[in-house]
Scaffold this motif. Structure first.
Motif, PDB file in Angstrom:
ATOM      1  N   VAL A  26      38.383  34.667 -13.217  1.00 10.57           N
ATOM      2  CA  VAL A  26      39.588  33.927 -12.855  1.00 10.57           C
ATOM      3  C   VAL A  26      39.235  32.827 -11.859  1.00 10.57           C
ATOM      4  CG1 VAL A  26      41.872  34.099 -11.792  1.00 10.57           C
ATOM      5  CG2 VAL A  26      41.071  35.915 -13.299  1.00 10.57           C
ATOM      6  N   GLY A  27      38.239  33.069 -11.006  1.00  9.51           N
ATOM      7  CA  GLY A  27      37.821  32.083 -10.007  1.00  9.51           C
ATOM      8  C   GLY A  27      36.997  30.967 -10.617  1.00  9.51           C
ATOM      9  N   PHE A  28      35.906  31.325 -11.258  1.00 15.31           N
ATOM     10  CA  PHE A  28      35.042  30.403 -11.993  1.00 15.31           C
ATOM     11  C   PHE A  28      34.595  31.110 -13.264  1.00 15.31           C
ATOM     12  CE2 PHE A  28      34.193  28.616  -7.683  1.00 15.31           C
ATOM     13  CZ  PHE A  28      34.546  27.308  -7.943  1.00 15.31           C
ATOM     14  N   ASN A  29      34.365  30.352 -14.338  1.00 15.24           N
ATOM     15  CA  ASN A  29      33.910  30.948 -15.592  1.00 15.24           C
ATOM     16  C   ASN A  29      32.531  31.581 -15.450  1.00 15.24           C
ATOM     17  OD1 ASN A  29      36.234  30.215 -16.984  1.00 15.24           O
ATOM     18  ND2 ASN A  29      35.398  28.223 -17.523  1.00 15.24           N
ATOM     19  N   ILE A  30      31.714  30.982 -14.598  1.00 13.42           N
ATOM     20  CA  ILE A  30      30.350  31.461 -14.371  1.00 13.42           C
ATOM     21  C   ILE A  30      30.196  31.695 -12.871  1.00 13.42           C
ATOM     22  CG2 ILE A  30      27.900  30.824 -14.525  1.00 13.42           C
ATOM     23  CD1 ILE A  30      28.714  28.965 -16.869  1.00 13.42           C
ATOM     24  N   PRO A  31      29.592  32.801 -12.455  1.00 16.52           N
ATOM     25  CA  PRO A  31      29.400  33.006 -11.004  1.00 16.52           C
ATOM     26  C   PRO A  31      28.298  32.085 -10.468  1.00 16.52           C
ATOM     27  CG  PRO A  31      28.503  34.859 -12.246  1.00 16.52           C
ATOM     28  CD  PRO A  31      29.165  33.949 -13.240  1.00 16.52           C
ATOM     29  N   TYR A  32      28.629  31.327  -9.434  1.00 12.49           N
ATOM     30  CA  TYR A  32      27.676  30.400  -8.822  1.00 12.49           C
ATOM     31  C   TYR A  32      27.332  30.896  -7.433  1.00 12.49           C
ATOM     32  CZ  TYR A  32      29.402  27.483 -12.579  1.00 12.49           C
ATOM     33  OH  TYR A  32      29.756  27.015 -13.815  1.00 12.49           O
ATOM     34  N   GLN A  33      26.140  30.568  -6.989  1.00 10.76           N
ATOM     35  CA  GLN A  33      25.667  31.013  -5.682  1.00 10.76           C
ATOM     36  C   GLN A  33      25.777  29.885  -4.661  1.00 10.76           C
ATOM     37  OE1 GLN A  33      24.930  34.229  -5.126  1.00 10.76           O
ATOM     38  NE2 GLN A  33      25.573  34.476  -7.247  1.00 10.76           N
ATOM     39  N   PHE A  34      27.012  29.537  -4.287  1.00 15.49           N
ATOM     40  CA  PHE A  34      27.207  28.557  -3.227  1.00 15.49           C
ATOM     41  C   PHE A  34      26.850  29.225  -1.910  1.00 15.49           C
ATOM     42  CE2 PHE A  34      30.559  27.429  -6.394  1.00 15.49           C
ATOM     43  CZ  PHE A  34      29.980  26.256  -6.835  1.00 15.49           C
ATOM     44  N   ASN A  35      26.231  28.466  -1.011  1.00 13.97           N
ATOM     45  CA  ASN A  35      25.828  29.068   0.261  1.00 13.97           C
ATOM     46  C   ASN A  35      25.956  28.071   1.402  1.00 13.97           C
ATOM     47  OD1 ASN A  35      23.392  27.478   0.270  1.00 13.97           O
ATOM     48  ND2 ASN A  35      22.566  28.905  -1.236  1.00 13.97           N
ATOM     49  N   GLU A  36      25.533  28.504   2.578  1.00 14.94           N
ATOM     50  CA  GLU A  36      25.672  27.664   3.768  1.00 14.94           C
ATOM     51  C   GLU A  36      24.833  26.393   3.697  1.00 14.94           C
ATOM     52  OE1 GLU A  36      25.450  29.434   7.635  1.00 14.94           O
ATOM     53  OE2 GLU A  36      26.367  31.276   6.889  1.00 14.94           O
ATOM     54  N   ASN A  37      23.767  26.408   2.928  1.00 16.03           N
ATOM     55  CA  ASN A  37      22.951  25.202   2.789  1.00 16.03           C
ATOM     56  C   ASN A  37      23.740  24.074   2.127  1.00 16.03           C
ATOM     57  OD1 ASN A  37      20.691  26.300   4.020  1.00 16.03           O
ATOM     58  ND2 ASN A  37      19.941  27.154   2.094  1.00 16.03           N
ATOM     59  N   ASP A  38      24.609  24.420   1.178  1.00 18.21           N
ATOM     60  CA  ASP A  38      25.458  23.413   0.539  1.00 18.21           C
ATOM     61  C   ASP A  38      26.376  22.774   1.578  1.00 18.21           C
ATOM     62  OD1 ASP A  38      24.446  24.093  -2.058  1.00 18.21           O
ATOM     63  OD2 ASP A  38      25.777  25.830  -2.046  1.00 18.21           O
ATOM     64  N   LEU A  39      26.960  23.615   2.410  1.00 18.55           N
ATOM     65  CA  LEU A  39      27.836  23.116   3.470  1.00 18.55           C
ATOM     66  C   LEU A  39      27.044  22.299   4.484  1.00 18.55           C
ATOM     67  CD1 LEU A  39      30.568  22.997   4.894  1.00 18.55           C
ATOM     68  CD2 LEU A  39      30.006  25.197   5.969  1.00 18.55           C
ATOM     69  N   ARG A  40      25.895  22.786   4.865  1.00 20.23           N
ATOM     70  CA  ARG A  40      25.080  22.117   5.887  1.00 20.23           C
ATOM     71  C   ARG A  40      24.676  20.709   5.449  1.00 20.23           C
ATOM     72  NH1 ARG A  40      21.347  26.067   6.592  1.00 20.23           N
ATOM     73  NH2 ARG A  40      22.874  27.206   7.821  1.00 20.23           N
ATOM     74  N   ILE A  41      24.193  20.565   4.228  1.00 20.62           N
ATOM     75  CA  ILE A  41      23.778  19.228   3.768  1.00 20.62           C
ATOM     76  C   ILE A  41      24.984  18.314   3.605  1.00 20.62           C
ATOM     77  CG2 ILE A  41      23.741  19.799   1.289  1.00 20.62           C
ATOM     78  CD1 ILE A  41      21.329  17.414   3.072  1.00 20.62           C
ATOM     79  N   SER A  42      26.114  18.864   3.200  1.00 15.90           N
ATOM     80  CA  SER A  42      27.322  18.053   3.061  1.00 15.90           C
ATOM     81  C   SER A  42      27.797  17.545   4.416  1.00 15.90           C
ATOM     82  CB  SER A  42      28.431  18.857   2.382  1.00 15.90           C
ATOM     83  OG  SER A  42      28.055  19.187   1.059  1.00 15.90           O
TER      84      SER A  42
END
Length: 93
Positions: A26-42
């Motif tokens: 229901v959240g995403f069709n495929i489970p993705y591994q978003f993490n703090e590194n994504d936030l940090r670089i953004s």
């Protein structure tokens, strides 16, 4: 002023997409591994673009954050659309 507001928006966006994983398909069709590194670089890119431009470059920020940092992990088209729609709710004028 702008940096703090946009950083809060970015952190809130990150928390929303990380929490969506708990809802399975229901959240995403495929489970993705978003993490703090994504936030940090953004956050680093946010600071860099705000320092470099007089006005907030929303299209550039949305592209680098949504399509590159977070979107680089997204392989499903519907999930990408969901991600970019969520981001546009948080990264806007």
């Amino acid at each position: 002023g702008e940096f703090r507001k946009l950083m809060f928006s970015l952190a809130f966006f990150h928390s929303v997409i990380v929490e969506r994983k708990k809802f399975g398909a229901v959240g995403f069709n495929i489970p993705y591994q978003f993490n703090e590194n994504d936030l940090r670089i953004s956050i680093r890119q946010l600071k860099m673009f705000l320092d470099e431009y007089d006005d907030v470059p929303f299209p550039t920020l949305s592209y680098t954050c949504g399509e590159c940092n977070y979107g680089g992990k997204v392989t499903d088209g519907h999930d990408r659309h969901t991600l970019m729609t969520l981001l546009s709710s948080f990264y806007s004028e």
